[in-house]
Design a protein around this motif. Structure first.
Motif, PDB file in Angstrom:
ATOM      1  N   ASP A   1       0.991  -1.272  -0.008  1.00 43.20           N
ATOM      2  CA  ASP A   1      -0.122  -0.024   0.073  1.00 43.20           C
ATOM      3  C   ASP A   1       0.794   1.130   0.004  1.00 43.20           C
ATOM      4  OD1 ASP A   1      -2.579  -1.277   1.925  1.00 43.20           O
ATOM      5  OD2 ASP A   1      -2.327  -1.553  -0.135  1.00 43.20           O
ATOM      6  N   ALA A   2       2.213   1.263   0.395  1.00 43.36           N
ATOM      7  CA  ALA A   2       2.878   2.279   0.698  1.00 43.36           C
ATOM      8  C   ALA A   2       3.536   2.497  -0.751  1.00 43.36           C
ATOM      9  CB  ALA A   2       3.968   2.111   1.576  1.00 43.36           C
ATOM     10  N   VAL A   3       3.661   1.637  -1.569  1.00 41.68           N
ATOM     11  CA  VAL A   3       4.578   1.880  -2.824  1.00 41.68           C
ATOM     12  C   VAL A   3       3.454   1.967  -4.189  1.00 41.68           C
ATOM     13  CG1 VAL A   3       6.508   0.951  -1.745  1.00 41.68           C
ATOM     14  CG2 VAL A   3       5.294  -0.535  -3.168  1.00 41.68           C
ATOM     15  N   LYS A   4       2.227   1.307  -3.892  1.00 39.30           N
ATOM     16  CA  LYS A   4       1.495   1.068  -5.248  1.00 39.30           C
ATOM     17  C   LYS A   4       1.183   2.292  -5.894  1.00 39.30           C
ATOM     18  CE  LYS A   4      -3.043   0.341  -3.243  1.00 39.30           C
ATOM     19  NZ  LYS A   4      -3.439   1.451  -2.615  1.00 39.30           N
ATOM     20  N   ASP A   5       1.269   3.434  -5.307  1.00 38.02           N
ATOM     21  CA  ASP A   5       0.874   4.565  -5.932  1.00 38.02           C
ATOM     22  C   ASP A   5       2.185   5.409  -6.758  1.00 38.02           C
ATOM     23  OD1 ASP A   5      -1.218   5.537  -3.504  1.00 38.02           O
ATOM     24  OD2 ASP A   5      -1.565   4.314  -5.193  1.00 38.02           O
ATOM     25  N   LEU A   6       3.346   4.858  -6.184  1.00 34.21           N
ATOM     26  CA  LEU A   6       4.508   5.689  -6.772  1.00 34.21           C
ATOM     27  C   LEU A   6       4.991   4.615  -8.234  1.00 34.21           C
ATOM     28  CD1 LEU A   6       7.008   6.366  -3.865  1.00 34.21           C
ATOM     29  CD2 LEU A   6       6.368   7.833  -5.850  1.00 34.21           C
ATOM     30  N   VAL A   7       4.775   2.961  -7.832  1.00 30.18           N
ATOM     31  CA  VAL A   7       5.176   2.343  -8.871  1.00 30.18           C
ATOM     32  C   VAL A   7       4.218   1.360  -9.301  1.00 30.18           C
ATOM     33  CG1 VAL A   7       6.921   0.275  -9.279  1.00 30.18           C
ATOM     34  CG2 VAL A   7       7.594   2.194  -7.784  1.00 30.18           C
TER      35      VAL A   7
ATOM     36  N   MET B   1       5.242  -8.602 -10.909  1.00 38.09           N
ATOM     37  CA  MET B   1       3.703  -8.125 -10.523  1.00 38.09           C
ATOM     38  C   MET B   1       3.017  -6.826 -10.894  1.00 38.09           C
ATOM     39  SD  MET B   1       3.416 -10.130  -7.006  1.00 38.09           S
ATOM     40  CE  MET B   1       4.638 -11.211  -6.706  1.00 38.09           C
ATOM     41  N   SER B   2       1.985  -6.665 -10.939  1.00 39.33           N
ATOM     42  CA  SER B   2       1.372  -5.596 -11.115  1.00 39.33           C
ATOM     43  C   SER B   2       1.029  -5.132  -9.251  1.00 39.33           C
ATOM     44  CB  SER B   2      -0.014  -5.522 -11.812  1.00 39.33           C
ATOM     45  OG  SER B   2      -0.945  -4.865 -11.020  1.00 39.33           O
ATOM     46  N   LEU B   3       1.585  -4.102  -9.177  1.00 44.19           N
ATOM     47  CA  LEU B   3       1.358  -3.606  -7.557  1.00 44.19           C
ATOM     48  C   LEU B   3       0.004  -3.619  -7.229  1.00 44.19           C
ATOM     49  CD1 LEU B   3       4.838  -1.954  -6.873  1.00 44.19           C
ATOM     50  CD2 LEU B   3       4.102  -4.332  -6.470  1.00 44.19           C
TER      51      LEU B   3
ATOM     52  N   LYS C   1      -4.757  -5.567  -4.406  1.00 44.67           N
ATOM     53  CA  LYS C   1      -5.995  -6.207  -4.178  1.00 44.67           C
ATOM     54  C   LYS C   1      -6.138  -7.563  -3.738  1.00 44.67           C
ATOM     55  CE  LYS C   1      -7.848  -3.897  -8.700  1.00 44.67           C
ATOM     56  NZ  LYS C   1      -7.268  -4.340 -10.031  1.00 44.67           N
ATOM     57  N   VAL C   2      -5.166  -8.307  -3.937  1.00 44.47           N
ATOM     58  CA  VAL C   2      -4.945  -9.476  -3.239  1.00 44.47           C
ATOM     59  C   VAL C   2      -4.836  -9.649  -1.764  1.00 44.47           C
ATOM     60  CG1 VAL C   2      -3.842 -11.875  -3.110  1.00 44.47           C
ATOM     61  CG2 VAL C   2      -4.355 -10.972  -5.473  1.00 44.47           C
ATOM     62  N   LEU C   3      -3.894  -8.724  -1.619  1.00 39.93           N
ATOM     63  CA  LEU C   3      -3.497  -8.713  -0.138  1.00 39.93           C
ATOM     64  C   LEU C   3      -4.802  -7.997   0.914  1.00 39.93           C
ATOM     65  CD1 LEU C   3       0.162  -7.622  -0.378  1.00 39.93           C
ATOM     66  CD2 LEU C   3      -0.676  -9.792   0.293  1.00 39.93           C
TER      67      LEU C   3
END
Lengths: 257, 14
Positions: free
Chosen positions: A17-23, A70-72, A77-79
């Motif tokens: 959740d911390a990185v998915k908006d950057l990468v 992977m698509s973060l 979504k899975v986590l």
């Protein structure tokens, strides 16, 4: 064969959740040392380097190093489908093109598994030099997040200046000007309220606030954040992942043209 | 005038 069982599965979700908006897409590299993720943001202005040590896992088997693209966003979504206290187990075959996540509730009364397709991502790997930083500031993560949020409402560029008096964050914009100074506080009763400044020599650097604000999405991970700075080099913003590893963000400065 | 640098300017590709 990869099989890794993480009792505090929620840490994985907080990292993603911390990185998915950057990468958007990244390779998660697994070896006998654990899990690593290194990726630049889409504008190549910042770099994320995450490491989760093998000994953080209750059970860890990695027959040979593998890289899982992977698509973060999909990983997040899975986590999101895991309970906050669930044990998370990752499984992948060496030649597989999928990775399976198994979530077990603490009472083992609920088990679910999600299979995610892997992607081929050719990511450029950067060498991060060891740096002897001029100034290192360890402060409450919530404080850092608040400074980023408050200053972002005034300007889009921040000057971070570390001196013996403390660390000053300055921004200005159409609204006006704002300064926030954080001072050393090693006497706070609660450790998580302490701010520690290690200054070898004063340093001041200019950064785009939107990236520093994005890094603050890692706040749920740790009570503290450490900012490390040296003249004319990227700032390192580091969150510890408990005693299992770290999530580091590097941001290139804005420099006089 | 301040110019935003790229992270690759500081970290060589390995």
């Amino acid at each position: 064969m990869l099989e890794a069982r993480l009792v505090q599965g929620s840490m994985l979700r907080k990292v993603v959740d911390a990185v998915k908006d950057l990468v958007s897409d990244a390779n998660i590299d697994v070896s006998s040392s654990g899990f690593s993720l290194q990726a630049m943001d889409t504008s190549h202005v910042s770099l994320i380097a995450m490491h989760l040590r093998a000994d953080a896992f209750e059970h860890f088997r990695c027959d040979r190093p593998m890289s899982m693209g992977m698509s973060l966003a999909n990983l997040a979504k899975v986590l999101k489908c895991a309970g906050s206290d669930d044990i998370v187990t990752l499984k992948a075959n060496d030649d597989g093109d999928t990775v399976t996540f198994m979530f077990e509730s603490p009472k083992e009364d609920r088990v679910s598994d999600f299979e995610l397709k892997l992607m081929d991502i050719d990511s450029e790997h950067l060498g991060i030099p060891d740096t002897d930083y001029c100034a290192t500031v360890t402060m409450p993560a919530g404080e850092y997040a608040r400074i980023c949020k408050d200053l972002s409402s005034i300007g889009d560029t921040v000057v971070i200046s570390a001196t013996k008096d403390g660390v000053k964050f300055t921004t200005s914009g159409d609204v006006g000007t704002a300064n926030v100074t954080v001072r050393q506080n090693t006497t706070a009763d609660k450790k998580e309220d302490q701010t520690i400044i290690d200054l070898k020599e004063p340093v001041a650097l200019t950064f785009a606030l939107r990236y520093l604000t994005s890094f603050a999405k890692a706040t749920p991970l740790a009570t503290h954040v450490t900012l490390s700075m040296t003249r004319e080099l990227p700032v390192m913003v580091e969150y510890a992942i408990q005693d299992m590893g770290h999530l580091r963000f590097y941001l290139a400065p804005k420099i006089e043209d | 005038k301040l110019a935003q640098r790229a992270i690759g300017d500081f970290f060589p590709s390995a």
